[in-house]
Design a protein around this motif. Structure first.
Motif, mmCIF file in Angstrom:
data_model
loop_
_atom_site.group_PDB
_atom_site.id
_atom_site.type_symbol
_atom_site.label_atom_id
_atom_site.label_comp_id
_atom_site.label_asym_id
_atom_site.label_seq_id
_atom_site.Cartn_x
_atom_site.Cartn_y
_atom_site.Cartn_z
ATOM 1 N N GLU A 36 43.847 -54.653 -26.206
ATOM 2 C CA GLU A 36 43.041 -55.402 -25.823
ATOM 3 C C GLU A 36 43.384 -56.443 -26.409
ATOM 4 O O GLU A 36 42.685 -57.376 -25.958
ATOM 5 C CB GLU A 36 41.647 -54.875 -26.873
ATOM 6 C CG GLU A 36 40.848 -54.155 -25.633
ATOM 7 C CD GLU A 36 40.335 -54.527 -24.412
ATOM 8 O OE1 GLU A 36 40.026 -55.588 -24.787
ATOM 9 O OE2 GLU A 36 40.707 -53.953 -23.171
ATOM 10 N N LYS A 37 44.363 -56.483 -27.466
ATOM 11 C CA LYS A 37 44.960 -57.643 -27.897
ATOM 12 C C LYS A 37 45.681 -58.130 -27.601
ATOM 13 O O LYS A 37 46.225 -58.746 -27.697
ATOM 14 C CB LYS A 37 45.362 -56.944 -29.848
ATOM 15 C CG LYS A 37 44.345 -56.889 -30.710
ATOM 16 C CD LYS A 37 44.645 -56.318 -31.838
ATOM 17 C CE LYS A 37 43.756 -55.493 -32.513
ATOM 18 N NZ LYS A 37 43.681 -55.894 -34.019
ATOM 19 N N ALA A 38 46.410 -57.777 -25.979
ATOM 20 C CA ALA A 38 47.889 -58.077 -25.629
ATOM 21 C C ALA A 38 47.232 -58.954 -24.170
ATOM 22 O O ALA A 38 48.199 -59.063 -23.536
ATOM 23 C CB ALA A 38 48.319 -56.963 -25.026
ATOM 24 N N LYS A 39 45.967 -59.457 -24.208
ATOM 25 C CA LYS A 39 45.860 -60.082 -22.632
ATOM 26 C C LYS A 39 46.690 -61.246 -23.052
ATOM 27 O O LYS A 39 46.723 -61.613 -21.755
ATOM 28 C CB LYS A 39 43.873 -60.286 -23.106
ATOM 29 C CG LYS A 39 42.930 -58.923 -22.880
ATOM 30 C CD LYS A 39 42.047 -59.738 -23.177
ATOM 31 C CE LYS A 39 41.160 -58.333 -22.622
ATOM 32 N NZ LYS A 39 39.687 -58.946 -22.634
ATOM 33 N N SER A 40 47.062 -62.084 -23.609
ATOM 34 C CA SER A 40 48.216 -62.904 -23.888
ATOM 35 C C SER A 40 49.131 -62.807 -23.038
ATOM 36 O O SER A 40 49.896 -63.805 -21.935
ATOM 37 C CB SER A 40 47.702 -64.109 -24.966
ATOM 38 O OG SER A 40 48.627 -62.670 -26.215
#
Length: 283
Positions: A36-40
């Motif tokens: 979820e924290k790797a969208k970028s």
């Protein structure tokens, strides 16, 4: 395929950035604890896989098809050796052809307590008989830049490094070095890189730069390690982190953060980022 653990971390993000300059995005895998924290990162077209150092089942699946792996050392001091072993075991099972591990500058002779888990990980890599290369990173300049704001607020920069020389470099410089090794056409297995910045400075000299660039006199206040640790705890740092920082400063006073070999700048083919310029940008 090249995979990077801790890809959403401060070092990992720089590695991904520079890896994409040398490798097609479909050949890069970002391994993260929380997708979820790797969208970028996903937005860049890079494959993201969940890989939790504490959950071996996620590691085995995440490393399928990987040929080269950058194992960025865990940030959880005291738990790192088991976490690293989990990754190494999974990599061996998956048939990874090369592991690049971010260790500590001169880990085998370092006076820093931080070195112990790195030494144990290095030994485990050898014991596991997996092809590996050691990236022994020196201190990050950002570690000391984090103390600039409180130093300006309080009118002094505290530490316990005495007049020990520190050869730090920017995280981005170390990231570039990792990418250079991972993308090199030369065999890397068995190599050990002692990586440090081109400049070496004492904390008093750092304070002189801060003073000049800020226009405010910021003296270096050297303390005993116990006093420094207590001051850090008083400023709100968790006791374990305060202890690590205190011990690391003491290690610096004993030469543990000094290296003048210039291996890092040679590897990345340009000088490491200037201390003065980093202080100026930070201010």
């Amino acid at each position: 395929m090249i995979a990077v653990t801790g890809a959403t971390g401060q070092l990992g993000q720089f590695v991904i950035k520079h890896l994409l300059q040398k490798t097609p995005k479909d050949r890069v895998i970002a391994l993260v604890r929380n997708p979820e924290k790797a969208k970028s990162i996903q937005a860049l077209g890079i494959q993201v896989r969940q890989a939790d150092y504490t959950k071996p089942d996620t590691l085995t699946a995440a490393l399928q098809g990987v040929t080269k792996l950058l194992l960025i050392s865990s940030s959880e001091v005291g738990q790192r050796i088991v976490q690293h072993q989990n990754v190494i075991n999974a990599a061996k099972q998956a048939g990874v052809e090369l592991i690049a591990y971010t260790s500590l500058l001169h880990a085998n002779t370092s006076p820093l307590l931080l070195a112990q888990e790195h030494i144990e990980t290095e030994a485990y890599l050898k014991q596991a008989n997996v092809p590996h290369v050691l990236l022994r990173n020196g201190w990050y300049t950002e570690n000391y830049l984090a103390s600039v704001a409180p130093a300006l607020a309080n009118g002094g920069f505290i530490g316990c490094a005495k007049d020990g020389k520190i050869s730090s470099a920017a995280r981005e410089d170390y990231a570039e070095a990792a990418v250079a090794v991972l993308t090199s056409e030369e065999p890397q297995s068995g190599k050990v890189y002692e990586l440090a910045g081109d400049e070496s400075y004492t904390l008093a000299e750092l304070c002189a730069i801060i003073s000049k660039e800020s226009g405010k006199n910021i003296p270096y206040i050297d303390m005993e390690e116990s006093q420094f640790v207590k001051a850090l705890e008083g400023a709100g740092l968790p006791a374990p982190l305060a202890g690590v920082l205190g011990n690391s400063d003491t290690g610096a006073s004993q030469g543990g953060l000094f290296d003048d070999s210039h291996v890092l700048s040679s590897l990345i083919d340009h000088p490491t980022q200037s201390l003065r310029q980093m202080v100026k940008a930070h201010l």
